[in-house]
Design a protein around this motif. Structure first.
Motif, PDB file in Angstrom:
ATOM      1  N   MET A 291      -3.328   8.116   9.234  1.00  0.00           N
ATOM      2  CA  MET A 291      -3.799   9.305   9.949  1.00  0.00           C
ATOM      3  C   MET A 291      -4.630  10.180   9.022  1.00  0.00           C
ATOM      4  SD  MET A 291      -1.648  12.215  11.909  1.00  0.00           S
ATOM      5  CE  MET A 291      -2.053  13.503  10.760  1.00  0.00           C
ATOM      6  N   HIS A 292      -5.708  10.691   9.544  1.00  0.00           N
ATOM      7  CA  HIS A 292      -6.613  11.486   8.736  1.00  0.00           C
ATOM      8  C   HIS A 292      -6.072  12.909   8.548  1.00  0.00           C
ATOM      9  CE1 HIS A 292     -10.233  14.149   8.408  1.00  0.00           C
ATOM     10  NE2 HIS A 292     -10.319  13.394   7.344  1.00  0.00           N
ATOM     11  N   LEU A 293      -6.064  13.399   7.316  1.00  0.00           N
ATOM     12  CA  LEU A 293      -5.487  14.712   7.015  1.00  0.00           C
ATOM     13  C   LEU A 293      -6.550  15.806   6.990  1.00  0.00           C
ATOM     14  CD1 LEU A 293      -2.988  13.956   4.081  1.00  0.00           C
ATOM     15  CD2 LEU A 293      -2.600  13.798   6.534  1.00  0.00           C
ATOM     16  N   SER A 294      -6.172  17.001   7.390  1.00  0.00           N
ATOM     17  CA  SER A 294      -7.073  18.159   7.315  1.00  0.00           C
ATOM     18  C   SER A 294      -7.124  18.660   5.880  1.00  0.00           C
ATOM     19  CB  SER A 294      -6.537  19.274   8.206  1.00  0.00           C
ATOM     20  OG  SER A 294      -5.342  19.774   7.637  1.00  0.00           O
ATOM     21  N   ASN A 295      -8.074  19.546   5.600  1.00  0.00           N
ATOM     22  CA  ASN A 295      -8.186  20.091   4.235  1.00  0.00           C
ATOM     23  C   ASN A 295      -6.905  20.800   3.818  1.00  0.00           C
ATOM     24  OD1 ASN A 295     -10.692  19.067   4.240  1.00  0.00           O
ATOM     25  ND2 ASN A 295     -11.779  21.040   4.294  1.00  0.00           N
ATOM     26  N   GLU A 296      -6.289  21.533   4.766  1.00  0.00           N
ATOM     27  CA  GLU A 296      -5.056  22.244   4.430  1.00  0.00           C
ATOM     28  C   GLU A 296      -3.952  21.253   4.053  1.00  0.00           C
ATOM     29  OE1 GLU A 296      -4.717  25.400   3.833  1.00  0.00           O
ATOM     30  OE2 GLU A 296      -6.843  25.658   4.368  1.00  0.00           O
ATOM     31  N   GLN A 297      -3.899  20.164   4.819  1.00  0.00           N
ATOM     32  CA  GLN A 297      -2.889  19.142   4.503  1.00  0.00           C
ATOM     33  C   GLN A 297      -3.167  18.480   3.150  1.00  0.00           C
ATOM     34  OE1 GLN A 297      -3.538  17.128   8.266  1.00  0.00           O
ATOM     35  NE2 GLN A 297      -1.364  17.348   8.787  1.00  0.00           N
ATOM     36  N   LEU A 298      -4.461  18.277   2.857  1.00  0.00           N
ATOM     37  CA  LEU A 298      -4.825  17.678   1.566  1.00  0.00           C
ATOM     38  C   LEU A 298      -4.313  18.533   0.408  1.00  0.00           C
ATOM     39  CD1 LEU A 298      -8.559  16.519   1.970  1.00  0.00           C
ATOM     40  CD2 LEU A 298      -6.520  15.084   1.851  1.00  0.00           C
ATOM     41  N   LEU A 299      -4.467  19.840   0.591  1.00  0.00           N
ATOM     42  CA  LEU A 299      -4.087  20.762  -0.482  1.00  0.00           C
ATOM     43  C   LEU A 299      -2.578  20.785  -0.724  1.00  0.00           C
ATOM     44  CD1 LEU A 299      -6.645  23.531   0.312  1.00  0.00           C
ATOM     45  CD2 LEU A 299      -6.138  22.738  -2.007  1.00  0.00           C
ATOM     46  N   GLU A 300      -1.829  20.366   0.269  1.00  0.00           N
ATOM     47  CA  GLU A 300      -0.374  20.382   0.107  1.00  0.00           C
ATOM     48  C   GLU A 300       0.169  19.131  -0.593  1.00  0.00           C
ATOM     49  OE1 GLU A 300       1.270  21.206   3.954  1.00  0.00           O
ATOM     50  OE2 GLU A 300       0.195  23.118   3.989  1.00  0.00           O
ATOM     51  N   LEU A 301      -0.673  18.134  -0.759  1.00  0.00           N
ATOM     52  CA  LEU A 301      -0.177  16.900  -1.388  1.00  0.00           C
ATOM     53  C   LEU A 301       0.226  17.164  -2.840  1.00  0.00           C
ATOM     54  CD1 LEU A 301      -2.851  14.375  -0.085  1.00  0.00           C
ATOM     55  CD2 LEU A 301      -0.453  14.496   0.612  1.00  0.00           C
ATOM     56  N   PRO A 302       1.294  16.513  -3.300  1.00  0.00           N
ATOM     57  CA  PRO A 302       1.690  16.656  -4.708  1.00  0.00           C
ATOM     58  C   PRO A 302       0.672  15.939  -5.588  1.00  0.00           C
ATOM     59  CG  PRO A 302       3.033  14.998  -3.617  1.00  0.00           C
ATOM     60  CD  PRO A 302       2.138  15.553  -2.559  1.00  0.00           C
ATOM     61  N   ILE A 303       0.169  16.630  -6.606  1.00  0.00           N
ATOM     62  CA  ILE A 303      -0.977  16.110  -7.355  1.00  0.00           C
ATOM     63  C   ILE A 303      -0.722  14.755  -8.008  1.00  0.00           C
ATOM     64  CG2 ILE A 303      -0.402  17.861  -9.122  1.00  0.00           C
ATOM     65  CD1 ILE A 303      -3.323  17.563 -10.076  1.00  0.00           C
ATOM     66  N   TYR A 304       0.482  14.548  -8.540  1.00  0.00           N
ATOM     67  CA  TYR A 304       0.797  13.237  -9.123  1.00  0.00           C
ATOM     68  C   TYR A 304       2.082  12.702  -8.501  1.00  0.00           C
ATOM     69  CZ  TYR A 304      -2.481  14.957 -12.661  1.00  0.00           C
ATOM     70  OH  TYR A 304      -3.587  15.465 -13.303  1.00  0.00           O
ATOM     71  N   GLY A 305       2.242  12.886  -7.188  1.00  0.00           N
ATOM     72  CA  GLY A 305       3.541  12.614  -6.587  1.00  0.00           C
ATOM     73  C   GLY A 305       3.597  11.468  -5.584  1.00  0.00           C
ATOM     74  N   LEU A 306       2.483  10.793  -5.301  1.00  0.00           N
ATOM     75  CA  LEU A 306       2.554   9.675  -4.353  1.00  0.00           C
ATOM     76  C   LEU A 306       2.603   8.362  -5.127  1.00  0.00           C
ATOM     77  CD1 LEU A 306       0.087  10.445  -1.411  1.00  0.00           C
ATOM     78  CD2 LEU A 306       2.445  11.196  -1.734  1.00  0.00           C
ATOM     79  N   ASN A 307       3.488   7.468  -4.704  1.00  0.00           N
ATOM     80  CA  ASN A 307       3.516   6.162  -5.352  1.00  0.00           C
ATOM     81  C   ASN A 307       2.415   5.270  -4.780  1.00  0.00           C
ATOM     82  OD1 ASN A 307       4.375   4.860  -3.002  1.00  0.00           O
ATOM     83  ND2 ASN A 307       6.543   5.116  -3.536  1.00  0.00           N
ATOM     84  N   LYS A 308       2.269   4.097  -5.363  1.00  0.00           N
ATOM     85  CA  LYS A 308       1.146   3.209  -5.034  1.00  0.00           C
ATOM     86  C   LYS A 308       1.009   2.990  -3.532  1.00  0.00           C
ATOM     87  CE  LYS A 308      -0.639  -1.405  -5.985  1.00  0.00           C
ATOM     88  NZ  LYS A 308      -0.511  -2.625  -6.800  1.00  0.00           N
ATOM     89  N   ALA A 309       2.103   2.614  -2.867  1.00  0.00           N
ATOM     90  CA  ALA A 309       2.020   2.290  -1.438  1.00  0.00           C
ATOM     91  C   ALA A 309       1.620   3.521  -0.621  1.00  0.00           C
ATOM     92  CB  ALA A 309       3.363   1.743  -0.959  1.00  0.00           C
ATOM     93  N   GLN A 310       2.250   4.644  -0.921  1.00  0.00           N
ATOM     94  CA  GLN A 310       1.937   5.883  -0.182  1.00  0.00           C
ATOM     95  C   GLN A 310       0.488   6.291  -0.420  1.00  0.00           C
ATOM     96  OE1 GLN A 310       4.882   8.091  -2.308  1.00  0.00           O
ATOM     97  NE2 GLN A 310       6.360   8.107  -0.621  1.00  0.00           N
ATOM     98  N   LYS A 311       0.075   6.211  -1.697  1.00  0.00           N
ATOM     99  CA  LYS A 311      -1.262   6.673  -2.047  1.00  0.00           C
ATOM    100  C   LYS A 311      -2.335   5.775  -1.446  1.00  0.00           C
ATOM    101  CE  LYS A 311      -4.234   8.045  -5.855  1.00  0.00           C
ATOM    102  NZ  LYS A 311      -4.329   8.516  -7.241  1.00  0.00           N
ATOM    103  N   GLN A 312      -2.132   4.459  -1.511  1.00  0.00           N
ATOM    104  CA  GLN A 312      -3.146   3.551  -0.969  1.00  0.00           C
ATOM    105  C   GLN A 312      -3.276   3.719   0.543  1.00  0.00           C
ATOM    106  OE1 GLN A 312      -5.378   2.081  -2.825  1.00  0.00           O
ATOM    107  NE2 GLN A 312      -4.257   2.873  -4.612  1.00  0.00           N
ATOM    108  N   ALA A 313      -2.168   3.959   1.229  1.00  0.00           N
ATOM    109  CA  ALA A 313      -2.222   4.162   2.682  1.00  0.00           C
ATOM    110  C   ALA A 313      -2.990   5.439   3.006  1.00  0.00           C
ATOM    111  CB  ALA A 313      -0.804   4.227   3.251  1.00  0.00           C
ATOM    112  N   PHE A 314      -2.682   6.487   2.247  1.00  0.00           N
ATOM    113  CA  PHE A 314      -3.365   7.769   2.451  1.00  0.00           C
ATOM    114  C   PHE A 314      -4.861   7.629   2.163  1.00  0.00           C
ATOM    115  CE2 PHE A 314      -4.818  11.048  -0.657  1.00  0.00           C
ATOM    116  CZ  PHE A 314      -5.282  11.983   0.250  1.00  0.00           C
ATOM    117  N   LEU A 315      -5.191   7.002   0.997  1.00  0.00           N
ATOM    118  CA  LEU A 315      -6.600   6.858   0.616  1.00  0.00           C
ATOM    119  C   LEU A 315      -7.358   6.004   1.632  1.00  0.00           C
ATOM    120  CD1 LEU A 315      -6.413   6.229  -3.238  1.00  0.00           C
ATOM    121  CD2 LEU A 315      -7.396   8.225  -2.106  1.00  0.00           C
ATOM    122  N   ALA A 316      -6.733   4.907   2.076  1.00  0.00           N
ATOM    123  CA  ALA A 316      -7.421   4.006   3.003  1.00  0.00           C
ATOM    124  C   ALA A 316      -7.851   4.759   4.250  1.00  0.00           C
ATOM    125  CB  ALA A 316      -6.518   2.827   3.349  1.00  0.00           C
ATOM    126  N   SER A 317      -6.979   5.590   4.783  1.00  0.00           N
ATOM    127  CA  SER A 317      -7.341   6.272   6.037  1.00  0.00           C
ATOM    128  C   SER A 317      -8.383   7.362   5.769  1.00  0.00           C
ATOM    129  CB  SER A 317      -6.091   6.840   6.727  1.00  0.00           C
ATOM    130  OG  SER A 317      -5.725   8.061   6.124  1.00  0.00           O
TER     131      SER A 317
END
Lengths: 377, 347
Positions: free
Chosen positions: B1-27
């Motif tokens: 799912m595509h995130l809004s700018n506000e949602q992007l800003l809430e992400l933990p800067i170094y807090g997503l693991n590989k699977a979570q991060k790749q899924a987020f980046l792919a979308s």
């Protein structure tokens, strides 16, 4: 007599203008002996493909063949002192031009770019080693090699005025700049050119043979020489043979000792993207490998190639007939599997037609100029 | 799912693991692929005939204005260093400019804390006061001034050491956390080396030196990162030293060196090291060309960029510092091509 010799911007890589004096006649036995001895020296040394190619080119039989052609031109005496301004991208070409001028009996000042590749400097080392054994050689009075930054206009002017004739290899921009800085009446210029291949393959055996020859016209000088093949026009060749050809080319380039550098590999991709933005053509397919970026494109338009900067990018087009619009900058067409009448048609559209595999072989007839005639009276 | 700018800003800067991060980046990235295909005609031309999306080579931004916004929506035009040759031109609308700046703030706050610290700029005031065209160095310093307070400039206008200012700064802030910023080679040559020569040593109790701009000159002077850090510890005391990597073509996503000497990709961007010829990914510990993906560039098609830098990825999610995401080193630039075709023969 040579006031600018002390200019700190000039680097004298070989000898000095003060040592130069030209000969009385062209193709003297003395000169022929020295050049063919140098040929043997280069072939024995086996430093690199580029050195061996030069050595092979100035072998005795080729020099004698040129001498026999020369006789028919009704020229005999040297021009005098020739100033050669040579390209950085084809870093041994300056020696071909130099040797032709020497054979005609001229003394020479050659300016090589301060951005020249290693090959350019290695050739000078070879020349020094060769001549250190031959203190009496006639070549000592005929060759001076200098390097200086292009920004030193006064040096270009100085050497141009010192000489009886000037030769400028390469770059349209460079030629315009030099002519503006220092106009001379007697000169030959070799402006930007590009070259292509027209291939007609019918069997796997032909495909293999063509791939070997193609590599020779494509890989050297990082595909940046004016005679390097930049595009392939396929004539009556099945798609499956084309695909086999690209596969075979990949194997051959990977195993050749003149592969493309990592920088070239990056630059080819940048250059390809640049071409996509500058020109309107559509891409049907691309294949990427160490050996090159092959782009099957349409429609065929030679104008695209004027912006092609080498480094291993091949544009591939289908060519149904030979009535395509030519381009003023088209130099060589490397041909394979074509009929005599097809070759005749092509020769009206390009400056030079060669069999595939010999596009980079230097000839005294270059871009429509007869250099042996130009270098003599 | 595509995130809004506000949602992007809430992400933990170094807090997503590989699977979570790749899924987020792919979308996010596939959203940007389609967005730029629709809004940038030049981008569309670059993508024709490709089965996969092609990253853009960074030098394209020097010659072409690649933009996905109209001229009226252009809020700022970013340009890269103007010292030599053509510069990159990056168009920003107010939305992208704001997102870049908020993400950069978030990233730096992770390292500096939320308080603005007293700041020692290892450069001359004149560097940011030159009116004719802002250099990348000046822009870098200007940007960083927002993250500190009471800036002191450690160098005179002729780039010699301003020892009085340094002494003042030390007297005032020796017991509180401080923020120092400068360009790697200037920090080394004009600051640390000069302090050593003068026999000056300070012992700050806490703080951070952030430096960037490349190691080329340092390598030429044969100064390794370890030597650099040891000398700083001797000259300045308990200051942690962090290199950073980033580029104007992807402003906002900055890669900062951790306590273990590794650069880290923040959650909004990803690094891949690829083969120069094929742009295919290489494995960890294999050197190649750095490909950077960032979810921020919306006003221009800079979300997938093939840089001219060489690097190596050491691992993902398992750096000893505990931060998640890929960690890597930059090895330098691609060698300059010896020649650039026939057209510049006489140079």
């Amino acid at each position: 007599m040579i006031p600018l010799v002390d200019d700190p911007q000039v680097e004298f890589l070989f000898s000095n203008p003060a040592n130069l004096s030209c000969l009385d006649t062209a193709f003297s036995d003395d000169v022929i002996n020295e050049i063919t001895a140098f040929s043997t020296f280069l072939l024995k040394a086996q430093h690199s493909n580029a050195h061996s190619a030069l050595g092979f080119w100035c072998r005795k039989s080729n020099v004698l063949a040129m001498k026999s052609d020369f006789k028919s031109f009704a020229h005999s005496s040297p021009k005098g002192l020739i100033f050669h301004i040579t390209p950085a991208n084809v870093d041994t070409v300056y020696f071909y031009s130099l040797i032709l001028s020497i054979l005609c009996g001229n003394s020479n000042i050659v300016r090589i770019s301060d951005r020249s590749g290693d090959e350019a400097y290695k050739l000078i080392d070879s020349l020094k080693r060769f001549l250190s054994q031959r203190p009496q050689s006639v070549l000592h009075a005929l060759i001076c090699i200098v390097s200086y930054p292009s920004s030193a206009e006064e040096l270009t002017r100085y050497f141009s005025e010192l000489c009886d004739m000037r030769v400028i290899w390469g770059g349209d921009d460079a030629i315009a700049k030099i002519n503006q800085q220092s106009p001379v009446t007697n000169q030959i210029c070799f402006p930007d050119r590009f070259s292509i291949a027209v291939l007609h393959l019918e069997s796997e055996a032909e495909m293999e043979d063509a791939a070997i020859r193609f590599t020779r016209d494509y890989v050297p000088f990082s595909q940046q020489a004016c005679s390097s093949i930049k595009a392939v026009l396929w004539h009556k060749t099945s798609k499956s043979l084309q695909a086999l050809f690209w596969q075979s080319l990949k194997d051959k380039v990977q195993h050749s000792d003149e592969a493309f550098s990592q920088t070239a590999q990056y630059n080819r991709l940048y250059n390809f993207q640049r071409l996509l933005l500058i020109h309107q053509f559509s891409v049907e397919n691309t294949y990427k490998s160490v050996a090159g970026l092959i782009c099957e494109a349409a429609p065929f338009d030679l104008a695209i190639l004027a912006d092609h900067k080498g480094d291993g990018l091949i544009l591939s087009f289908e060519l149904d007939n030979f009535d395509f619009t030519t381009h003023a900058k088209l130099q060589t067409v490397s041909c394979y599997g074509l009929t005599t009448s097809e070759l005749e048609k092509l020769s009206s559209q390009a400056l030079r037609i060669t069999p595939l595999g010999s596009a980079l072989t230097f000839n005294y007839l270059w871009d429509g100029e007869n250099l042996l005639m130009a270098f003599s009276n | 799912m595509h995130l809004s700018n506000e949602q992007l800003l809430e992400l933990p800067i170094y807090g997503l693991n590989k699977a979570q991060k790749q899924a987020f980046l792919a979308s996010q990235l596939s959203f940007l692929d389609n967005y730029h295909l629709q809004h940038c005609a030049l981008y569309q031309r670059l993508q024709q005939g490709c089965e996969q999306v092609s990253p853009l080579t960074v030098p394209l931004f020097k010659e072409f204005l690649l933009t996905s916004i109209t001229a009226e929506d252009q809020h700022r035009l970013l340009t890269s260093s103007g010292t030599q040759g053509p510069t990159s031109k990056i168009t920003l609308d107010s939305e992208t400019a704001q997102l870049q700046s908020r993400i950069l703030t978030k990233a730096l706050q992770h390292w500096l804390g939320k308080q603005r610290l007293p700041m020692l700029v290892i450069d001359a005031k004149a560097t940011i006061q030159k009116k004719a065209g802002m250099s990348a160095r000046a822009a870098g310093i200007q940007g960083m001034l927002f993250f500190g307070r009471d800036p002191h400039f450690a160098l005179n206008d002729d780039m010699t050491l301003n020892i009085e200012v340094i002494e003042q700064f030390f007297e005032k802030y020796k017991d509180t956390p401080v923020f120092m910023f400068g360009f790697t080679f200037i920090v080394w040559q004009q600051f640390i080396q000069q302090l050593v020569q003068m026999g000056k040593r300070y012992s700050f109790s806490k703080g951070m030196l952030l430096h960037g701009g490349g190691w080329k000159k340092m390598q030429q002077s044969a100064v390794s990162n370890d030597v650099f850090k040891q000398q700083i510890a001797q000259s300045l005391g308990a200051i942690s030293v962090h290199d950073y990597y980033g580029m104007v073509e992807q402003t906002g996503t900055i890669y900062i060196e951790c306590e273990h000497g590794h650069l880290h990709a923040p959650v909004w961007s990803d690094i891949t090291v690829v083969d120069a010829a094929t742009a295919e990914p290489l494995g960890n510990n294999q050197a190649g060309v750095i490909l950077l993906n960032s979810v921020l560039p919306k006003s221009y098609p800079g979300h997938r960029l093939l840089t001219e830098d060489l690097g190596v990825i050491h691992g993902e999610d398992d750096c000893a510092c505990g931060r998640l995401g890929k960690y890597f080193s930059v090895l330098g630039r691609l060698a300059k091509s010896q020649v650039r075709g026939c057209s510049d023969t006489f140079s």
